[in-house]
Design an enzyme around this catalytic site. Structure first.
Site, PDB file in Angstrom:
ATOM      1  N   GLY A  79     -45.931 -14.971  11.312  1.00  0.00           N
ATOM      2  CA  GLY A  79     -46.515 -16.041  10.507  1.00  0.00           C
ATOM      3  C   GLY A  79     -45.522 -16.804   9.659  1.00  0.00           C
ATOM      4  N   HIS A  80     -44.245 -16.433   9.694  1.00  0.00           N
ATOM      5  CA  HIS A  80     -43.246 -17.069   8.820  1.00  0.00           C
ATOM      6  C   HIS A  80     -42.041 -17.482   9.647  1.00  0.00           C
ATOM      7  CE1 HIS A  80     -40.568 -17.461   5.270  1.00  0.00           C
ATOM      8  NE2 HIS A  80     -41.697 -17.597   4.614  1.00  0.00           N
ATOM      9  N   PHE A  81     -42.011 -18.469  10.322  1.00  0.00           N
ATOM     10  CA  PHE A  81     -43.001 -19.485  10.634  1.00  0.00           C
ATOM     11  C   PHE A  81     -43.118 -19.559  12.140  1.00  0.00           C
ATOM     12  CE2 PHE A  81     -41.056 -20.819   6.604  1.00  0.00           C
ATOM     13  CZ  PHE A  81     -42.178 -20.944   5.801  1.00  0.00           C
ATOM     14  N   VAL A 137     -38.159 -17.635  10.079  1.00  0.00           N
ATOM     15  CA  VAL A 137     -37.238 -17.533   8.946  1.00  0.00           C
ATOM     16  C   VAL A 137     -37.621 -16.280   8.161  1.00  0.00           C
ATOM     17  CG1 VAL A 137     -36.450 -18.614   6.808  1.00  0.00           C
ATOM     18  CG2 VAL A 137     -36.948 -20.038   8.798  1.00  0.00           C
TER      19      VAL A 137
END
Length: 152
Positions: free
Chosen positions: A48-50, A55
Site C-alpha cells: 500500500g505504500h505505494f 517507497v
C-alpha cells in the site's frame, strides 16, 4: 558479519514482520553500531505504500535505526530479558532520499548520552553511501512487566 539474524534475535524482542535489521557489521561497546537492513519488495508495507511506486515508509527507516541502537544498548544490560526499550522522542529528523526495494540500508547509530534508564542516540541511514535519513532519538528503558500506561 559480526552478528547475524539469529544472534540479533537473542537480544531484540522484535520478530517478523517487525524486526528491521538483518545483520551487524561493526559494534563498539557503549559507543556505536553499524547494522544493515535489506529492503525487499516482499515486505507487507509495499502493498500500500505505494502501489506501482514502492517507497519504504520513513517511520520504518526510523524504527530500523532505533532497533540498531536498542541492540547496542541491550548488549550492556545484564537482565535484558526483563527490559524493553521505548522510543521516547525524536528530534532533527530529516529524510534525504527515498528508500526502495533492492536498497540496502546501512544504519549507523552513535550513543550521545546515557544516564540511568534514558539514552540519547543519533542515527543515520545510508543507501550506497548516500545519506537517506537522520535523526536524534531518546530511548527509555522500562521493566517488561510494567504497564505501558501506568496511570490508566
Amino acid at each position: 558479519m559480526l552478528l547475524d539474524i539469529n544472534d540479533i534475535q537473542k537480544f531484540l524482542p522484535h520478530r517478523y514482520p517487525f524486526l528491521m535489521i538483518d545483520g551487524v557489521l561493526e559494534m563498539e561497546r557503549f559507543k556505536r553500531i553499524v547494522a544493515i537492513k535489506s529492503v525487499t519488495i516482499n515486505e507487507a508495507h509495499f502493498q500500500g505504500h505505494f502501489p506501482g511506486k514502492p517507497v519504504m515508509p520513513g517511520v520504518l527507516i526510523l524504527e530500523s535505526m532505533a532497533q540498531a541502537g536498542g541492540l547496542l544498548l541491550l548488549q550492556e544490560i545484564p537482565d535484558r530479558d526483563q527490559k524493553l526499550l521505548y522510543l521516547a522522542s525524536m528530534d532533527n529528523v530529516r529524510f534525504r532520499r527515498p528508500v526502495v526495494p533492492g536498497d540496502q540500508l546501512r544504519l549507523e547509530v552513535n550513543i550521545l548520552a546515557w544516564k540511568g534508564d534514558i539514552c540519547k542516540i543519533q542515527g543515520k541511514a545510508y543507501v550506497g553511501g548516500n545519506l537517506a535519513t537522520e535523526a536524534t532519538m531518546l530511548c527509555a528503558m522500562v521493566d517488561r512487566d510494567k504497564p505501558a500506561n501506568p496511570g490508566k
